[in-house]
Design a protein around this motif. Structure first.
Motif, PDB file in Angstrom:
ATOM      1  N   SER A  30      30.480  37.460  33.570  1.00 56.16           N
ATOM      2  CA  SER A  30      30.954  38.666  34.127  1.00 56.16           C
ATOM      3  C   SER A  30      31.919  38.339  35.440  1.00 56.16           C
ATOM      4  O   SER A  30      32.936  39.036  35.771  1.00 56.16           O
ATOM      5  CB  SER A  30      29.994  39.653  34.091  1.00 56.16           C
ATOM      6  N   SER A  31      31.160  37.443  36.307  1.00 62.11           N
ATOM      7  CA  SER A  31      31.955  37.042  37.632  1.00 62.11           C
ATOM      8  C   SER A  31      33.208  36.584  37.374  1.00 62.11           C
ATOM      9  O   SER A  31      33.963  36.790  37.912  1.00 62.11           O
ATOM     10  CB  SER A  31      30.878  36.303  38.415  1.00 62.11           C
ATOM     11  N   THR A  32      33.115  35.716  36.419  1.00 65.85           N
ATOM     12  CA  THR A  32      34.304  34.849  36.172  1.00 65.85           C
ATOM     13  C   THR A  32      35.476  35.701  35.631  1.00 65.85           C
ATOM     14  O   THR A  32      36.758  35.951  35.936  1.00 65.85           O
ATOM     15  CB  THR A  32      34.323  33.707  35.130  1.00 65.85           C
ATOM     16  N   ARG A  33      35.209  36.654  34.697  1.00 68.15           N
ATOM     17  CA  ARG A  33      35.967  37.424  33.977  1.00 68.15           C
ATOM     18  C   ARG A  33      36.461  38.475  35.161  1.00 68.15           C
ATOM     19  O   ARG A  33      37.705  38.807  35.148  1.00 68.15           O
ATOM     20  CB  ARG A  33      35.097  38.230  32.950  1.00 68.15           C
ATOM     21  N   LYS A  34      35.815  38.929  36.020  1.00 65.37           N
ATOM     22  CA  LYS A  34      36.052  39.786  37.272  1.00 65.37           C
ATOM     23  C   LYS A  34      37.035  39.098  38.116  1.00 65.37           C
ATOM     24  O   LYS A  34      38.430  39.622  38.641  1.00 65.37           O
ATOM     25  CB  LYS A  34      34.981  40.239  38.094  1.00 65.37           C
ATOM     26  N   ARG A  35      36.964  37.789  38.269  1.00 71.97           N
ATOM     27  CA  ARG A  35      37.910  36.897  39.184  1.00 71.97           C
ATOM     28  C   ARG A  35      39.312  36.791  38.531  1.00 71.97           C
ATOM     29  O   ARG A  35      40.427  37.150  38.989  1.00 71.97           O
ATOM     30  CB  ARG A  35      37.458  35.539  39.344  1.00 71.97           C
ATOM     31  N   GLU A  37      40.424  38.940  36.027  1.00 71.35           N
ATOM     32  CA  GLU A  37      41.281  40.488  35.854  1.00 71.35           C
ATOM     33  C   GLU A  37      41.764  40.671  37.269  1.00 71.35           C
ATOM     34  O   GLU A  37      42.815  41.185  37.227  1.00 71.35           O
ATOM     35  CB  GLU A  37      39.956  41.412  35.541  1.00 71.35           C
ATOM     36  N   ASP A  38      41.226  40.262  38.205  1.00 67.83           N
ATOM     37  CA  ASP A  38      41.636  40.559  39.675  1.00 67.83           C
ATOM     38  C   ASP A  38      42.997  39.938  39.838  1.00 67.83           C
ATOM     39  O   ASP A  38      43.680  40.196  40.460  1.00 67.83           O
ATOM     40  CB  ASP A  38      40.595  40.459  40.778  1.00 67.83           C
TER      41      ASP A  38
END
Length: 62
Positions: A30-35, A37-38
């Motif tokens: 989820s942290s990689t996905r968030k990076r 997406e940002d």
């Protein structure tokens, strides 16, 4: 126009990770996905359907 490579550089990940995050988000944390997406938002990335179709057909652009 931003490319997947631009997104990868902004997010600090590989282009393969960007692809996985966009196409199969359950395969990345989820942290990689968030990076990713940002970075997509920051870069203004949007997939190029013509390039994607050429790639799927194993053709190279002129």
């Amino acid at each position: 126009m931003a490319t997947m490579k631009d997104v990868a550089q902004l997010a600090g990940v590989s282009t393969a990770t960007v692809s996985r995050a966009l196409m199969n988000p359950e395969k990345v944390s989820s942290s990689t996905r968030k990076r990713v997406e940002d970075a997509v938002l920051e870069a203004g990335y949007s997939p190029n359907s013509l390039a994607r179709n050429l790639r799927r057909m194993n053709l190279k652009p002129l």
